[in-house]
Structure formats: structure tokens, C-alpha cells
Enzyme design. Structure first.
Site, PDB file in Angstrom:
ATOM      1  CG  ASN A 103       4.181 -24.803   5.209  1.00 42.51           C
ATOM      2  OD1 ASN A 103       3.313 -25.224   5.966  1.00 42.51           O
ATOM      3  ND2 ASN A 103       4.128 -23.603   4.648  1.00 42.51           N
ATOM      4  CD  GLU A 162       6.511 -26.333  13.022  1.00 43.96           C
ATOM      5  OE1 GLU A 162       5.359 -25.871  13.131  1.00 43.96           O
ATOM      6  OE2 GLU A 162       7.116 -26.869  13.970  1.00 43.96           O
ATOM      7  N   PRO A 203      -0.723 -30.164   2.815  1.00 44.40           N
ATOM      8  CG  PRO A 203      -2.270 -30.624   4.495  1.00 44.40           C
ATOM      9  CD  PRO A 203      -0.831 -30.781   4.143  1.00 44.40           C
ATOM     10  CG  ASN A 204      -5.608 -27.305   1.494  1.00 46.69           C
ATOM     11  OD1 ASN A 204      -6.246 -27.786   0.563  1.00 46.69           O
ATOM     12  ND2 ASN A 204      -5.892 -27.565   2.766  1.00 46.69           N
ATOM     13  CE1 TYR A 259      -1.067 -19.921   4.476  1.00 51.11           C
ATOM     14  CE2 TYR A 259      -3.299 -19.469   3.725  1.00 51.11           C
ATOM     15  CZ  TYR A 259      -2.433 -20.054   4.623  1.00 51.11           C
ATOM     16  OH  TYR A 259      -2.935 -20.759   5.679  1.00 51.11           O
ATOM     17  CB  ALA A 299      -4.191 -28.417   8.181  1.00 51.89           C
ATOM     18  NE  ARG A 309      -5.058 -22.342   2.250  1.00 46.79           N
ATOM     19  CZ  ARG A 309      -4.364 -22.965   3.170  1.00 46.79           C
ATOM     20  NH1 ARG A 309      -3.201 -23.484   2.875  1.00 46.79           N
ATOM     21  NH2 ARG A 309      -4.841 -23.081   4.378  1.00 46.79           N
ATOM     22  NE  ARG A 337      -3.875 -17.756   9.464  1.00 45.07           N
ATOM     23  CZ  ARG A 337      -3.851 -18.718   8.549  1.00 45.07           C
ATOM     24  NH1 ARG A 337      -2.705 -19.290   8.226  1.00 45.07           N
ATOM     25  NH2 ARG A 337      -4.941 -19.103   7.953  1.00 45.07           N
ATOM     26  CG  HIS A 380       4.049 -22.521  10.066  1.00 44.78           C
ATOM     27  ND1 HIS A 380       3.176 -23.508   9.680  1.00 44.78           N
ATOM     28  CD2 HIS A 380       4.737 -23.001  11.131  1.00 44.78           C
ATOM     29  CE1 HIS A 380       3.313 -24.543  10.493  1.00 44.78           C
ATOM     30  NE2 HIS A 380       4.263 -24.268  11.375  1.00 44.78           N
TER      31      HIS A 380
END
Length: 138
Positions: free
Chosen positions: A71, A95, A9-10, A22, A74, A17, A104, A97
Site C-alpha cells: 500500500n 497493490e 506515507p501516513n 480508513y 500517495a 487518520r 475518491r 488500497h
């Protein structure tokens, strides 16, 4: 080798964004560079904002591809369903990121999927994907 990159998502908003976190490149801009770095690998790309569709895609390729770079956005921090899917398939999953999630917000420090993955790469911007593909191809 066949590798599928899945963004959750996103991540379709990369380049727009929060560029301070990012970066300013879209994934569509980055993907040709990534493919060029691995000419002997077939790298496919899939993005969805819907958890169930991500699971469907992983199940579709999870017994025939050589690797998945995930990735989960969320969903990383909330999805037992993704964890269970990764455990159920035979294709190794890395995985990734873009940001260093540990620098964060506190809620980003825990991953529900890390324990099911072959490895985790975080904090290297879009280059995190190259590092993940490299790990899968070596």
C-alpha cells in the site's frame, strides 16, 4: 511462505487518520488477526513515510520473499521510482488500497505502480490486505 506487507506515507496513522475513510483500527491492531488467518505464512510488516526507504526494503526482500503486499499510499499516484523497483525485483507485488480510490478525488484514479504489480485490490477496508495475502498464498 514469507510475505512482507509494506505501508507507505501516513498509513502509520491508521485508526486516527480520517476514520470515515480508513476505519478506526490501527494496522498494529489488525496485524495479529491477519497473521492468525494465515498460520502457514510468515507475515512481516514495514511502514515508512520515505519513498527511498520503501524502495530499499523492496530491494532487500525482492529476490527472496514469496510476495509483497504494497500500500504505497500517495506514492501510488506519483512514483515512477516504485514502478521501476517493482519491475526490477522477482518477488510478486500486490497493490492494495483500503479505500476505493476510484470513488475518491480524481488524482487518486491513476496508479503509477499498477502496471508493474501482479494485481490490485482496493476498497475493502483493512480486509484488502487479507485478500492480497490470500492471492499470494494460493
Amino acid at each position: 511462505m514469507k510475505i512482507l506487507i509494506i505501508n507507505g506515507p501516513n498509513l502509520n496513522l491508521l485508526g486516527k487518520r480520517e476514520p470515515g475513510i480508513y476505519g478506526s483500527d490501527s494496522f498494529d491492531d489488525y496485524l495479529p488477526k491477519l497473521r492468525g488467518a494465515f498460520p502457514n505464512a510468515e507475515i512481516e510488516y514495514y511502514q515508512s513515510n520515505v519513498e527511498g526507504l520503501i524502495i530499499d526494503k523492496m530491494q532487500e526482500v525482492g529476490f527472496s520473499y514469496d510476495g509483497i503486499v504494497l500500500n504505497a499510499g500517495a506514492y501510488t499516484h506519483t512514483s515512477v521510482a516504485l514502478h521501476d523497483c517493482i519491475r526490477a525485483i522477482t518477488t510478486p507485488v500486490v497493490e492494495v488500497h483500503i479505500s476505493n480510490v476510484h470513488s475518491r478525488e480524481e488524482f487518486r484514479h491513476h496508479s503509477m505502480i499498477s502496471g508493474a504489480c501482479k494485481g490490485v485490490i482496493a476498497g475493502f477496508g483493512l480486509d484488502s490486505y487479507r485478500l492480497a495475502v490470500s492471492a499470494l498464498t494460493e
